[in-house]
Design an enzyme around this catalytic site. Structure first.
Site, PDB file in Angstrom:
ATOM      1  N   ASP A  85       0.832  -1.214   0.000  1.00 61.08           N
ATOM      2  CA  ASP A  85       0.000   0.000   0.000  1.00 61.08           C
ATOM      3  C   ASP A  85       0.868   1.265   0.000  1.00 61.08           C
ATOM      4  O   ASP A  85       1.690   1.456   0.895  1.00 61.08           O
ATOM      5  CB  ASP A  85      -0.865  -0.053   1.278  1.00 61.08           C
ATOM      6  CG  ASP A  85      -1.775   1.142   1.459  1.00 61.08           C
ATOM      7  OD1 ASP A  85      -1.927   1.936   0.519  1.00 61.08           O
ATOM      8  OD2 ASP A  85      -2.361   1.258   2.568  1.00 61.08           O
ATOM      9  N   HIS A 112      -4.007   4.574   6.583  1.00 58.38           N
ATOM     10  CA  HIS A 112      -2.880   4.102   5.778  1.00 58.38           C
ATOM     11  C   HIS A 112      -1.536   4.414   6.444  1.00 58.38           C
ATOM     12  O   HIS A 112      -1.395   5.402   7.158  1.00 58.38           O
ATOM     13  CB  HIS A 112      -2.941   4.710   4.385  1.00 58.38           C
ATOM     14  CG  HIS A 112      -4.169   4.330   3.632  1.00 58.38           C
ATOM     15  ND1 HIS A 112      -4.257   3.171   2.900  1.00 58.38           N
ATOM     16  CD2 HIS A 112      -5.380   4.928   3.536  1.00 58.38           C
ATOM     17  CE1 HIS A 112      -5.463   3.087   2.370  1.00 58.38           C
ATOM     18  NE2 HIS A 112      -6.171   4.146   2.740  1.00 58.38           N
TER      19      HIS A 112
END
Lengths: 563, 563
Positions: free
Chosen positions: A202, A375
């Site tokens: 990610d 994130h």
């Protein structure tokens, strides 16, 4: 596209595992990755992305499934990392083409099931648990608990004959997650030690320094606000973040407040999460949003959708007095437990301004820590790289600047540049134990636009027309032409839409109409028989006239009927 | 609107000075304020605002000048606080209606002069100096040097028979401005001590804590980047920020680099600022953008427009390889010395991504301190309030949330709530030595939309049409009808734009055409003579058919010609 030489090279080190991202690269959204080994395919996720500003009228964008349809016989199944729309949103559209079996943890599977119901579909859904291993054809899939802004997220380690492939899914490193389900550092380190061939990770926050804070921080902020408040509290957040919902409910209970829920997706998620045990609500805490009048203000919390300012959301309707059950009044405390997704800044501040004008106190992430990202920032990414220590690395989930920065982070940890691969959607990465290389453009991977029931029937030409129409509107010149006698038998008439106020511009329209009549008459006199030539003459004549008068370029559409 | 009682109240304490904001309240942009005492009017600024996303095709929004046109005889003149578009951008449109004399410092006046030339206008421009006092009718105007992100900014103290009115203009408190022109604290404090009746103050950053950093910080960051770089540097910033341009040039000279300038507004501003002495460039430093090939990369800086990602700007053209003189290549260093204005985040990141893809290193404000705001944060606002200590306060320049927060800041300093007035555009604040009160809706003050040459000829209905056309396009049903025999003599034909790809949806269009033919025939059989009824029947029939087939609602436009 590939030469014999390339194939030969790849064969040194054994048959390669092929990675083909169908979405999620050089963009935020529609994450979908294909793993292919010889004649077997495993799919990871199947998300949608939201349309750009210039995609007029488009509801969503989904990956192009052509490659999968062409290779349908190879597909063994799909594994879902978590339940956000950019990872599951396109599943109904895939299932209309291919009935792929889907493996996922219970919460995302519950969300998928609801979604399929709305489309009148039934999928082959297989619930798995974090930590579980299972086999799909040649692929040995191991799921590992990871922390993210939605419950029941996993990352994947996929053992293939070519080697171990590790996919982080979306993640952050939260040492103190609300549900206590910490990520499994031990297993990640163990996999790293055993040797991981390729990591996909990610990149969403790769340009941000430091660490993303724990979800607990939000809890502390909210508790402080709740404890100080003597008024009604309305709190908007992402419905999918059930940890935050749980925290809000816990604090409400602590502060002796009842909880009402508003907004379709929020009601659905709370119901699903309760059923599956992801949210626990004591008896007598939930109240129907239509029965809040009986509850004193200082004993009530309303949890609502609309934290992105979405025009039809419950919070937006409260802000514009269109919400049936909730009228904003002086003293109400409104909390936006979110930050605007890029592109939504203006809609969010519109809602904030309207709430302020109605006398509410509004707290949003500029003012207090009412939100944290889901994130990993740079230091967390470094930790993940240091645990997994892959042989090859492919940054995923991000715009180019995010992928680039993530690649630089890997390099800063000592990974050689030639072991890092930034792909585009539709490219293929061939990896075996010795080497990895990119094969360009293996699959069609331009996004497919969904507009209403239409999938892929709106393309660039239709969008260009919508853009042109939106900029200066439309002028239609219509006339009936008697071909036998070569004369205009009715019209020309001018009809406009989105151009100017006709009543206040009668002279302009009349002059344009006279001009069109002149041009048509001249064409008839010259015995022009080619309708396209007549249309072009009218279009060009009017275009110049209108531009000189107004400096605008509306779409001009001559329509002639033969009578 | 006002009662005798109100007038009587106002007269206690003498005739009031009336403040009528025509723009800048509950919005960012189009700042314009009218001061009216008996039959004399003074105007402060005349700015534009940029269109919202839902204002399709609109170029800019300007204030409504009706109130001024109705009171044209009262107008003594206009004073300009500084040269940003949101303070001077609407002047050409005002001057087309009213030839108001304009007073301002030399730099904004130079910008205004250029602007007027483009419109073929000549204004009555009167240059003044910061610190100068002059009289316009009953108004004694004193200008005071203030710091902001454009050269030659002033704030205004206007002495009226009713009392002193203080207007900050846009400001920040920069103790170390690049040009050394610090703000005149002594004079501000002196005015405060003499007594200010009403202060209007910039609220743009009122929701931000702390201080805005000095422009010097940017200089330091840029110097560090320049010193480390061994490659070509391309730097995008706001053309109006001549202090920053000067700093960039100074650092370039220090690092022995030549400077080229790209982008129309940047070229114009550098030229004007040089002429007026606001920018000093040593000889042999500037090079023509078309002759940069002869300069080694590490000896070149290109200053360019496009820091907001504007699609036609020089930087955007570099990013898409459409710039004639500058081709981005691997190793180029691109600096965005700016932050995205809310709403521009996506266009900026598109440009950043493209630059990265071309191999450039891109530094923007997320990564380094390449930009500081031009507006005062909370602590600076507190300082201004503490210096001026006005009797009444009216926050200006900001969305409602900014005005509200600014009001709270004033309260936190001890000002009673009933001395603070948040107005809407078009309201009037009547102030005399004893009291102040709001009179609602004195002037029309909805923004006037400019589209090409049209000012105000696009309104909500036209915009609604543009929006509808942009969402799902348009279907035109055209037929020629023989009224004498009551039959369809030609058609119906269907033409669509922005709806679907026609080639791939022939069946849908054919079915729609058949349906329209059926409906028309039925109307003729029933002897319906009312064309509106026929049009409605066709529109409704097709609307349902199209929606059921596609879940879309294009604009449906039946056009019938009588033959």
């Amino acid at each position: 596209m590939r030469t014999k030489q390339q194939n030969k090279n790849n064969n040194r080190g054994g048959a390669p595992i092929k990675i083909i991202p169908l979405g999620g690269l050089k963009e935020i959204g529609k994450n979908m990755t294909v793993l292919e080994y010889r004649d077997e395919i495993l799919i990871i996720d199947c998300g949608l992305s939201f349309p750009d500003d210039d995609m007029f009228g488009i509801d969503m964008v989904i990956p192009d499934f052509d490659y999968l349809i062409q290779n349908r016989k190879k597909i063994k199944g799909m594994v879902i990392t978590h339940g956000h729309e950019d990872h599951i949103g396109a599943i109904p559209y895939l299932l209309k083409e291919l009935n792929v079996p889907i493996y996922g943890t219970r919460f995302p599977l519950g969300l998928i099931e609801n979604k399929l119901k709305e489309h009148g579909l039934k999928g082959r859904l297989h619930p798995i648990k974090a930590g579980q291993k299972f086999r799909l054809g040649v692929f040995e899939v191991e799921t590992i608990r990871i922390t993210h802004s939605i419950a029941d997220s996993i990352c994947l380690c996929i053992n293939t004959p070519a080697g171990r492939i590790f996919h982080t899914g979306d993640f952050k490193i939260d040492y103190t997650p609300v549900d206590g389900e910490t990520l499994d550092f031990a297993r990640l380190a163990e996999l790293g030690s055993k040797g991981v061939l390729l990591m996909m990770a990610d990149s969403t926050n790769a340009t941000r320094k430091g660490y993303t804070e724990s979800e607990r921080v939000v809890g502390r902020t909210l508790e402080g606000i709740f404890r100080r408040s003597q008024t009604r509290i309305i709190i908007a957040t992402f419905s999918s973040n059930v940890h935050r919902l749980q925290k809000i409910i816990d604090i409400a209970v602590l502060c002796k407040r009842k909880v009402a829920v508003s907004g379709r997706s929020m009601v659905n998620v709370v119901e699903l999460a309760q059923q599956l045990g992801y949210i626990k609500i004591p008896a007598n805490v939930l109240v129907d949003i239509n029965k809040i009048r009986s509850i004193p203000d200082k004993e009530l919390v309303i949890i609502t959708t609309g934290s992105q300012g979405e025009p039809m959301s419950a919070l937006a309707r409260m802000a514009t007095s269109e919400h049936k059950a909730v009228k904003i009044k002086k003293g109400d405390m409104v909390i936006l437990s979110s930050t605007p997704v890029p592109g939504n800044e203006k809609t969010v501040s519109n809602v904030v301004n309207r709430l302020f004008e109605k006398g509410a106190e509004v707290i949003y992430s500029d003012i207090a820590d009412t939100h944290v990202s889901g994130h990993a920032c740079q230091e967390e990414l470094k930790l993940m790289h240091s645990l997994i220590r892959p042989q090859f690395f492919m940054p995923v989930h991000g715009e180019y600047r995010h992928l680039k920065r993530h690649a630089e982070i890997a390099q800063s940890l000592g990974m050689p540049e030639n072991r890092i691969f930034i792909l585009e959607n539709g490219d293929e990465l061939d990896v075996n134990r010795r080497q990895a290389k990119i094969v360009k453009g293996v699959a069609d991977a331009e996004g497919v636009m969904v507009d209403g029931l239409g999938v892929g029937d709106v393309g660039n030409i239709v969008l260009r027309d919508r853009r042109l129409l939106s900029e200066s509107g439309l002028i239609i010149v219509v006339a009936a032409i008697d071909r036998a006698n070569n004369r205009v038998s009715s019209g020309p008439d001018i009809i406009s839409r989105g151009f100017v106020y006709v009543r206040e511009n009668e002279k302009l329209i009349d002059e344009a109409c006279d001009l069109a009549a002149d041009i048509l008459e001249r064409c008839c006199r010259k015995n022009v028989r080619d309708w396209n030539a007549m249309k072009t003459a009218v279009r060009d004549g009017l275009k110049t006239f209108i531009y000189n008068k107004t400096m605008r370029s509306p779409v001009i559409l001559p329509i002639f009927l033969e009578v």
